[in-house]
Design a protein around this motif. Sequence first.
Motif, PDB file in Angstrom:
ATOM      1  N   MET A 152      -4.279 -10.811 -21.056  1.00  0.00           N
ATOM      2  CA  MET A 152      -5.144 -11.491 -20.086  1.00  0.00           C
ATOM      3  C   MET A 152      -4.300 -12.348 -19.149  1.00  0.00           C
ATOM      4  O   MET A 152      -3.345 -12.990 -19.588  1.00  0.00           O
ATOM      5  N   ASN A 153      -4.614 -12.279 -17.862  1.00  0.00           N
ATOM      6  CA  ASN A 153      -3.877 -12.931 -16.769  1.00  0.00           C
ATOM      7  C   ASN A 153      -2.537 -12.256 -16.471  1.00  0.00           C
ATOM      8  O   ASN A 153      -1.768 -12.741 -15.652  1.00  0.00           O
ATOM      9  N   GLY A 154      -2.265 -11.143 -17.168  1.00  0.00           N
ATOM     10  CA  GLY A 154      -1.083 -10.348 -16.838  1.00  0.00           C
ATOM     11  C   GLY A 154      -1.350  -9.453 -15.642  1.00  0.00           C
ATOM     12  O   GLY A 154      -2.472  -9.406 -15.118  1.00  0.00           O
ATOM     13  N   ALA A 155      -0.328  -8.736 -15.206  1.00  0.00           N
ATOM     14  CA  ALA A 155      -0.448  -7.926 -13.991  1.00  0.00           C
ATOM     15  C   ALA A 155       0.241  -6.579 -14.152  1.00  0.00           C
ATOM     16  O   ALA A 155       1.179  -6.427 -14.938  1.00  0.00           O
ATOM     17  N   ASN A 156      -0.255  -5.607 -13.412  1.00  0.00           N
ATOM     18  CA  ASN A 156       0.396  -4.305 -13.282  1.00  0.00           C
ATOM     19  C   ASN A 156       0.822  -4.122 -11.839  1.00  0.00           C
ATOM     20  O   ASN A 156       0.053  -4.419 -10.914  1.00  0.00           O
ATOM     21  N   CYS A 157       2.045  -3.629 -11.660  1.00  0.00           N
ATOM     22  CA  CYS A 157       2.579  -3.354 -10.317  1.00  0.00           C
ATOM     23  C   CYS A 157       2.932  -1.867 -10.270  1.00  0.00           C
ATOM     24  O   CYS A 157       3.868  -1.430 -10.950  1.00  0.00           O
ATOM     25  N   ILE A 158       2.178  -1.116  -9.486  1.00  0.00           N
ATOM     26  CA  ILE A 158       2.371   0.336  -9.389  1.00  0.00           C
ATOM     27  C   ILE A 158       2.763   0.691  -7.967  1.00  0.00           C
ATOM     28  O   ILE A 158       2.078   0.313  -7.013  1.00  0.00           O
ATOM     29  N   ILE A 159       3.867   1.405  -7.849  1.00  0.00           N
ATOM     30  CA  ILE A 159       4.248   2.003  -6.564  1.00  0.00           C
ATOM     31  C   ILE A 159       4.365   3.494  -6.822  1.00  0.00           C
ATOM     32  O   ILE A 159       5.139   3.930  -7.679  1.00  0.00           O
ATOM     33  N   ILE A 160       3.544   4.265  -6.125  1.00  0.00           N
ATOM     34  CA  ILE A 160       3.421   5.693  -6.445  1.00  0.00           C
ATOM     35  C   ILE A 160       3.247   6.513  -5.171  1.00  0.00           C
ATOM     36  O   ILE A 160       2.610   6.063  -4.217  1.00  0.00           O
ATOM     37  N   ALA A 161       3.822   7.696  -5.172  1.00  0.00           N
ATOM     38  CA  ALA A 161       3.743   8.578  -4.003  1.00  0.00           C
ATOM     39  C   ALA A 161       2.532   9.495  -4.111  1.00  0.00           C
ATOM     40  O   ALA A 161       2.162   9.950  -5.195  1.00  0.00           O
ATOM     41  N   SER A 162       1.929   9.767  -2.966  1.00  0.00           N
ATOM     42  CA  SER A 162       0.833  10.736  -2.884  1.00  0.00           C
ATOM     43  C   SER A 162       1.071  11.598  -1.646  1.00  0.00           C
ATOM     44  O   SER A 162       1.925  11.291  -0.806  1.00  0.00           O
ATOM     45  N   ASN A 163       0.314  12.682  -1.554  1.00  0.00           N
ATOM     46  CA  ASN A 163       0.404  13.535  -0.362  1.00  0.00           C
ATOM     47  C   ASN A 163       1.860  13.897  -0.040  1.00  0.00           C
ATOM     48  O   ASN A 163       2.326  13.728   1.087  1.00  0.00           O
ATOM     49  N   ILE A 164       2.579  14.378  -1.053  1.00  0.00           N
ATOM     50  CA  ILE A 164       4.026  14.614  -0.930  1.00  0.00           C
ATOM     51  C   ILE A 164       4.307  16.007  -0.360  1.00  0.00           C
ATOM     52  O   ILE A 164       3.713  16.999  -0.787  1.00  0.00           O
ATOM     53  N   ARG A 165       5.236  16.066   0.593  1.00  0.00           N
ATOM     54  CA  ARG A 165       5.673  17.357   1.158  1.00  0.00           C
ATOM     55  C   ARG A 165       7.190  17.397   1.196  1.00  0.00           C
ATOM     56  O   ARG A 165       7.843  16.385   1.452  1.00  0.00           O
ATOM     57  N   GLU A 166       7.743  18.575   0.968  1.00  0.00           N
ATOM     58  CA  GLU A 166       9.182  18.797   1.113  1.00  0.00           C
ATOM     59  C   GLU A 166       9.386  20.018   2.010  1.00  0.00           C
ATOM     60  O   GLU A 166       8.776  21.066   1.790  1.00  0.00           O
ATOM     61  N   VAL A 167      10.247  19.855   3.018  1.00  0.00           N
ATOM     62  CA  VAL A 167      10.543  20.948   3.950  1.00  0.00           C
ATOM     63  C   VAL A 167      12.051  21.139   4.021  1.00  0.00           C
ATOM     64  O   VAL A 167      12.796  20.189   4.294  1.00  0.00           O
ATOM     65  N   ARG A 221      13.611  17.502   4.101  1.00  0.00           N
ATOM     66  CA  ARG A 221      12.860  16.324   4.539  1.00  0.00           C
ATOM     67  C   ARG A 221      11.692  16.117   3.573  1.00  0.00           C
ATOM     68  O   ARG A 221      10.859  16.997   3.383  1.00  0.00           O
ATOM     69  N   LEU A 222      11.671  14.935   2.965  1.00  0.00           N
ATOM     70  CA  LEU A 222      10.603  14.581   2.033  1.00  0.00           C
ATOM     71  C   LEU A 222       9.703  13.556   2.708  1.00  0.00           C
ATOM     72  O   LEU A 222      10.181  12.519   3.167  1.00  0.00           O
ATOM     73  N   THR A 223       8.428  13.859   2.796  1.00  0.00           N
ATOM     74  CA  THR A 223       7.468  12.901   3.358  1.00  0.00           C
ATOM     75  C   THR A 223       6.405  12.621   2.305  1.00  0.00           C
ATOM     76  O   THR A 223       6.048  13.496   1.510  1.00  0.00           O
ATOM     77  N   SER A 224       5.906  11.396   2.309  1.00  0.00           N
ATOM     78  CA  SER A 224       4.843  11.039   1.362  1.00  0.00           C
ATOM     79  C   SER A 224       4.115   9.811   1.869  1.00  0.00           C
ATOM     80  O   SER A 224       4.579   9.122   2.781  1.00  0.00           O
ATOM     81  N   ASP A 225       2.983   9.553   1.247  1.00  0.00           N
ATOM     82  CA  ASP A 225       2.322   8.264   1.403  1.00  0.00           C
ATOM     83  C   ASP A 225       2.751   7.426   0.213  1.00  0.00           C
ATOM     84  O   ASP A 225       2.606   7.853  -0.934  1.00  0.00           O
ATOM     85  N   CYS A 226       3.290   6.244   0.480  1.00  0.00           N
ATOM     86  CA  CYS A 226       3.744   5.365  -0.594  1.00  0.00           C
ATOM     87  C   CYS A 226       2.666   4.305  -0.830  1.00  0.00           C
ATOM     88  O   CYS A 226       2.407   3.470   0.032  1.00  0.00           O
ATOM     89  N   ILE A 227       2.039   4.391  -1.998  1.00  0.00           N
ATOM     90  CA  ILE A 227       0.962   3.463  -2.349  1.00  0.00           C
ATOM     91  C   ILE A 227       1.532   2.295  -3.139  1.00  0.00           C
ATOM     92  O   ILE A 227       2.275   2.489  -4.098  1.00  0.00           O
TER      93      ILE A 227
END
Length: 234
Positions: A152-167, A221-227
């Motif tokens: 309780m009163n702790g926190a989660n920190c998430i950084i995650i990629a979505s919509n990932i493309r590689e060309v 080339r790697l593209t993504s949305d970084c959440i």
Amino acid sequence: MDRIAHIRSEEKQYHDYCYDTYDLFKPGSWLHRPVATVINLLEKYKEQEYLSVLDLGSGIGRNSIPIAESLKHRNGKVVCVDLLESAIDKLYRYSQEFGVEQYIVPRLSDIEQFTIEQDEYDIIVAVSSLEHVSSEQALERKLREMNAGTRMNGANCIIIASNIREVNLVHTQELDPMFEVNLSTTRMFELLDHHYAGWQIEQRFVKPLEYEISRKGEPVRLTSDCITFVAKKS
């Protein structure tokens, strides 16, 4: 080789190369400084006398060593989970170099297989790691575990990629991205909002990322949305 095994082989090659080529906290790569979101979150717990932190996908200590340094004037631990032996070996060496080895608890494990004990952690950090569990269902299981494992009163920190493309830039050819979980940004936010319903959402935003990496010796080339998603259990 199945798709998951192939992705993990590619990621191992990429990370082994980075860890051998670039030094922690030296210019030249993404290893040169910790993630600001993590450090800013840590600041909110600076008065807490004992701090228990879990770093899922810790690598060589980009975030966990600065977290451990903040424990020098108090008590606590940073449990560091990574799949790669090279990462855990270098994490141990860097923890000695920075004088924080007594706070670092290395765990060589697949994130998915690592058990998060209930009410064990004040902060759980997952930077660019949860997209490497084996499936969307595995991601949901891990989010439930993270939720239950946070005090309780702790926190989660998430950084995650979505919509990932590689060309592939040589052949202008679309590749299968080397990420086990590749959801749309909308779907990823749906999952996060669902699993952290009732928590205090402190940060929730997305920014597009684009950078060049190497796959099989050719530029890609790697593209993504970084959440970025930070939530406090209150």
